[in-house]
Design a protein around this motif. Structure first.
Motif: not given
Length: 366
Positions: A121-123, A129, A184
């Motif tokens: 995962s990445k923000s 996200d 988003w």
């Protein structure tokens, strides 16, 4: 006591039940041990990684054995290396057939479940996200218990029929599952914000009759007697198949081609099929959501009004041939005629399931 109207109310005895359920006097409630372990790590680029494993083991599993049947011998079908048990209905003193079920705990062969999940995962600073994950899982059980009736815990597919339960794959555990999500949040100032999200899910799922399954059994007609379910097929080698009597050579060749083109059957020739050993087709689903938030300040407290639109199975909305569930014509693929001593193969087909499970759905909420 029951009352009936015959000019006046008269009492009469109720008929005795003909198919009761007997509980083992030492019957224990089933229980399980569950353990899980997870690791989190930060990767370059601000990516978060998670590795999680789960394992559970069942104790004192319950199985309902059909009553009124005695093991009276065995039958060895042409081409099979082992004999199958034969069960014969018992007759009571008054000539009636015995029935019902005996619920008891299984000694050994307890089921288990495990799953391994990898997630990334990445923000992002702009409100985006992202997440993606894969899960590999296996569940083993003696009965799937597909319902709330005792009979649904007894009519289980097995080599020797429902009276001889055996450990097999759980039909409701998808061996593979992939999910991904993108969301988003767009801040538009002090009073509004827009939220966009899309969720993808891909996993093994198909329908047999009106029930959904993640794993599939290929069956033959009940040759052991007893009650209920059909029996697991034997998967012959090409040499064994050449010695098996079929209604004609074309039908035998069709069965051989079916085995050769099935991932599970082709790698298990010379063995009896495990319950739910094969996997259902892969199903792709995309769900999307659009929401608009409105912020208000009432009596010094922030309040939010959200109006959202959810679309499930977006692919089917875009194209009527996308996002469709599949339904098998029948998983009983072999019939052995004892009188003629011949097999008949019926090829199963996966067709489109006509129903709401295949269609897109839309929900407007506020």
């Amino acid at each position: 006591i029951n009352s009936v109207w015959n000019g006046t109310w008269q009492k009469q005895d109720l008929a005795a039940p003909t198919a009761g359920t007997i509980l083992d006097k030492n019957l224990r409630m089933p229980s399980s041990w569950k353990s899980s372990l997870a690791f989190d790590a930060s990767l370059p680029g601000g990516v978060k990684a998670t590795l999680e494993g789960t394992y559970s083991y069942n104790f004192a599993e319950v199985y309902a054995t059909p009553l009124g049947y005695a093991k009276t011998g065995s039958i060895r079908l042409p081409g099979e290396p082992e004999a199958r048990e034969v069960w014969t209905a018992e007759t009571l003193a008054d000539g009636a057939k015995a029935g019902g079920y005996y619920a008891t705990n299984i000694n050994g062969n307890n089921g288990y479940y495990y799953s391994i999940t990898v997630q990334l995962s990445k923000s992002f600073k702009n409100g985006l996200d992202l997440m993606a994950a894969y899960t590999n899982a296996r569940g083993m059980s003696v009965t799937d218990g597909n319902g709330d009736q005792i009979s649904e815990f007894a009519n289980t597919y097995a080599k020797n029929g429902s009276s001889s339960p055996e450990l097999g794959y759980s039909n409701y555990v998808a061996p593979n599952r992939v999910i991904a999500n993108a969301s988003w949040t767009i801040d538009e100032g002090k009073y509004t914000a827009t939220k966009l999200s899309a969720f993808y899910e891909g996993y093994n799922l198909g329908y047999i009759s009106n029930y959904s399954y993640s794993r599939v059994s290929y069956l033959m007609n009940n040759v052991s007697g007893g009650t209920g379910a059909s029996q697991m097929i034997y998967i012959p080698t090409e040499m064994e198949l050449s010695q098996m009597p079929f209604v004609d050579e074309a039908n035998k060749l069709e069965f051989n081609n079916f085995i050769a083109n099935d991932r599970y059957l082709s790698t298990h020739r010379g063995k009896y099929m495990e319950r739910n050993g094969a996997t259902a087709p892969w199903l792709n689903r995309i769900n999307v959501r659009v929401a608009q938030d409105f912020f208000f300040n009432i009596a010094g407290r922030k309040q939010t009004l959200e109006i959202g639109l959810d679309i499930k199975n977006l692919g089917n909305l875009l194209d009527s041939q996308w996002g469709l569930c599949k339904q098998m014509s029948s998983n009983v693929v072999l019939n052995y005629d004892k009188a003629a001593a011949k097999y008949t193969f019926t090829k199963p087909t996966w067709n489109t399931l006509n129903g709401t499970a295949s269609t897109w759905q839309m929900l407007l909420s506020a």
